[in-house]
Write an enzyme that holds these catalytic residues in place. Structure first.
Site, PDB file in Angstrom:
ATOM      1  CB  THR A  24       2.393   0.772   6.149  1.00 17.39           C
ATOM      2  OG1 THR A  24       1.016   0.659   6.584  1.00 17.39           O
ATOM      3  CG2 THR A  24       3.271   0.373   7.308  1.00 17.39           C
ATOM      4  NE  ARG A  36      -5.037  -5.366   5.825  1.00 18.09           N
ATOM      5  CZ  ARG A  36      -4.521  -5.280   4.606  1.00 18.09           C
ATOM      6  NH1 ARG A  36      -5.239  -5.643   3.572  1.00 18.09           N
ATOM      7  NH2 ARG A  36      -3.291  -4.855   4.413  1.00 18.09           N
ATOM      8  CG  ASP A  61      -2.442   0.271   8.404  1.00 17.94           C
ATOM      9  OD1 ASP A  61      -3.178   1.260   8.258  1.00 17.94           O
ATOM     10  OD2 ASP A  61      -2.642  -0.815   7.834  1.00 17.94           O
ATOM     11  N   GLY A  93       0.842  -1.207   0.000  1.00 13.12           N
ATOM     12  CA  GLY A  93       0.000   0.000   0.000  1.00 13.12           C
ATOM     13  C   GLY A  93       0.871   1.249   0.000  1.00 13.12           C
ATOM     14  CG  ASP A 120       3.566  -6.889   7.684  1.00 13.19           C
ATOM     15  OD1 ASP A 120       2.942  -6.478   6.684  1.00 13.19           O
ATOM     16  OD2 ASP A 120       3.008  -7.288   8.715  1.00 13.19           O
ATOM     17  CG  ASP A 160       0.802  -2.504  10.418  1.00 20.23           C
ATOM     18  OD1 ASP A 160       1.647  -1.898   9.732  1.00 20.23           O
ATOM     19  OD2 ASP A 160      -0.035  -3.274   9.926  1.00 20.23           O
ATOM     20  NE  ARG A 194      -1.187  -5.210  -0.927  1.00 19.08           N
ATOM     21  CZ  ARG A 194      -1.964  -4.145  -0.726  1.00 19.08           C
ATOM     22  NH1 ARG A 194      -2.934  -3.871  -1.556  1.00 19.08           N
ATOM     23  NH2 ARG A 194      -1.789  -3.387   0.336  1.00 19.08           N
TER      24      ARG A 194
HETATM   25  O1  F6P Z   1      -2.007   0.832   3.805  1.00 12.41           O
HETATM   26  C1  F6P Z   1      -2.534  -0.025   4.793  1.00 12.41           C
HETATM   27  C2  F6P Z   1      -3.964  -0.206   4.564  1.00 12.41           C
HETATM   28  O2  F6P Z   1      -4.387   1.092   4.471  1.00 12.41           O
HETATM   29  C3  F6P Z   1      -4.860  -0.918   5.563  1.00 12.41           C
HETATM   30  O3  F6P Z   1      -5.237  -0.200   6.684  1.00 12.41           O
HETATM   31  C4  F6P Z   1      -6.039  -1.297   4.686  1.00 12.41           C
HETATM   32  O4  F6P Z   1      -6.771  -2.330   5.206  1.00 12.41           O
HETATM   33  C5  F6P Z   1      -5.374  -1.651   3.422  1.00 12.41           C
HETATM   34  O5  F6P Z   1      -4.199  -0.863   3.352  1.00 12.41           O
HETATM   35  C6  F6P Z   1      -6.193  -1.546   2.197  1.00 12.41           C
HETATM   36  O6  F6P Z   1      -5.367  -1.537   1.074  1.00 12.41           O
HETATM   37  P1  F6P Z   1      -5.738  -1.952  -0.417  1.00 12.41           P
HETATM   38  O7  F6P Z   1      -7.057  -1.377  -0.724  1.00 12.41           O
HETATM   39  O8  F6P Z   1      -4.627  -1.345  -1.219  1.00 12.41           O
HETATM   40  O9  F6P Z   1      -5.726  -3.425  -0.457  1.00 12.41           O
END
Ligand code: F6P
Length: 328
Positions: free
Chosen positions: A130, A176, A132, A15, A107, A134, A76
């Site tokens: 990121t 998430r 998050d 992300g 990660d 995390d 991805r």
């Molecule tokens: O970047 C992290 C994050 O924002 C999470 O909090 C979220 O669940 C996820 O990415 C969603 O990402 P995508 O829509 O790119 O799969």
């Protein structure tokens, strides 16, 4: 002692997060500063497989420090999860005579980086990016501070309309698996309750708190919900549940979504990205690899990628106590 190294490649993966461009700029310019050639890879690991690799110089990264997203794009890559895909990626590493790889991501991206180094012995180093926050081994990830500021700004706006209409708002924020964004923006925006994945205090506590708010004379309220909260209900079901149990509340839901990942990085994220980029290249030159660059108590630290992937970045539970005290 500096090891013999001529060519570095950098990619962004997973992300996107504000500050990734500032980190790319820092990696490219630090490489040039030390007399190394720097290559940028477009589209993350998929670009490595497809050979989307280009040489960069100090001027190629002009005017990107302030830009959100990632100019290198992110993806991805399912193919990189296969040995065949990684072999193709390594063939390109050899073709471009790249000696080390800098991976800016989360990660999942670090897991790929670790497998890649283990299989082909190509030195990799991670920069945590990121929103998050995390990732174990750093108190701040790139993009987190910007996302906090974005979310607080939006909740302030929601508060204006909430208070004009005497409404209760459930605001869903990203996260998430982690409640860092919810917890900190909840406090920053003066929320009544904050629901996070790390601590499920149950629906009864939520109702009690909202009952108390109403009795104490509050006419509007905000509840911040992390997308991965563990109440067992999504944010819309939560809103319905509260309306059914506390009919005097008129409830609305706002899901902030991907806007939280966009925007120009904050000064904090730009500085962090710059420091991480410099430290990543200097560490590679010292022969360090299979590590992630992080910041702890304002000092740059290295954490083995394996620990960064497996470890858990703990939330500060005291922040929940602070919310309880201040939301009376
Ligand atoms: O970047 C992290 C994050 O924002 C999470 O909090 C979220 O669940 C996820 O990415 C969603 O990402 P995508 O829509 O790119 O799969």
């Amino acid at each position: 002692m500096n090891i013999e190294m001529k060519r570095i490649a950098v990619l962004t993966s997973g992300g996107d997060a504000p500050g990734m461009n500032a980190a790319v700029r820092a990696v490219v310019r630090t490489s040039v500063f030390y007399g190394l050639q720097c290559y940028v890879v477009y589209q993350g690991y998929q670009g490595l497989i497809d050979g989307k690799i280009k040489q960069a110089n100090a001027r190629s990264v002009n005017n990107i420090i302030n830009k959100g997203g990632t100019i290198l794009k992110s993806a991805r890559s399912l193919e990189f999860r296969t040995p065949k895909g990684r072999q193709k990626a390594f063939d390109n590493i050899k073709k471009f005579e790249i000696d080390a790889l800098v991976v800016i991501g989360g990660d999942g991206s670090f897991t790929g980086a670790l497998i890649f180094q283990n299989e082909f012995n190509i030195p990799v180093i991670g920069i945590p990016g990121t929103i998050d926050n995390d990732i174990y081994g750093t108190q701040h990830t790139l993009g987190y501070d910007t996302a906090l500021n974005t979310v607080v700004e939006v909740i302030d706006k929601i508060r204006d309309t909430a208070s004009s209409h005497n409404r209760l708002f459930f605001v869903e924020v990203m996260g998430r698996d982690a409640g860092h964004i919810a917890l900190n923006t909840g406090i920053g925006a003066g929320a009544e309750e904050i629901l996070i994945p790390e601590e499920n205090r149950g629906l009864d506590q939520l109702l009690e708190s909202l009952k108390h708010s109403e009795k104490s004379g509050k006419s509007s309220s905000i509840v911040v919900v992390a997308e991965g909260d563990k109440t067992g209900k999504n944010v819309f079901e939560l809103a319905t549940y509260v309306e059914q149990n506390l009919p005097y509340y008129e409830v609305r839901v706002s899901v902030l979504g991907h806007m939280q990942r966009g925007g120009s990085p904050s000064c904090f994220d730009r500085v962090l990205a710059s420091r991480m980029g410099v430290h990543a290249i200097e560490s590679l030159r010292e022969g360090k690899s299979k590590v992630m660059v992080g910041v702890m108590n304002d000092k740059m630290e290295l954490t083995p990628l394996e620990e960064a992937i497996k470890g858990k970045s703990e939330i500060n539970k005291d922040l929940l106590r602070v919310t309880d005290i201040l939301s009376i």
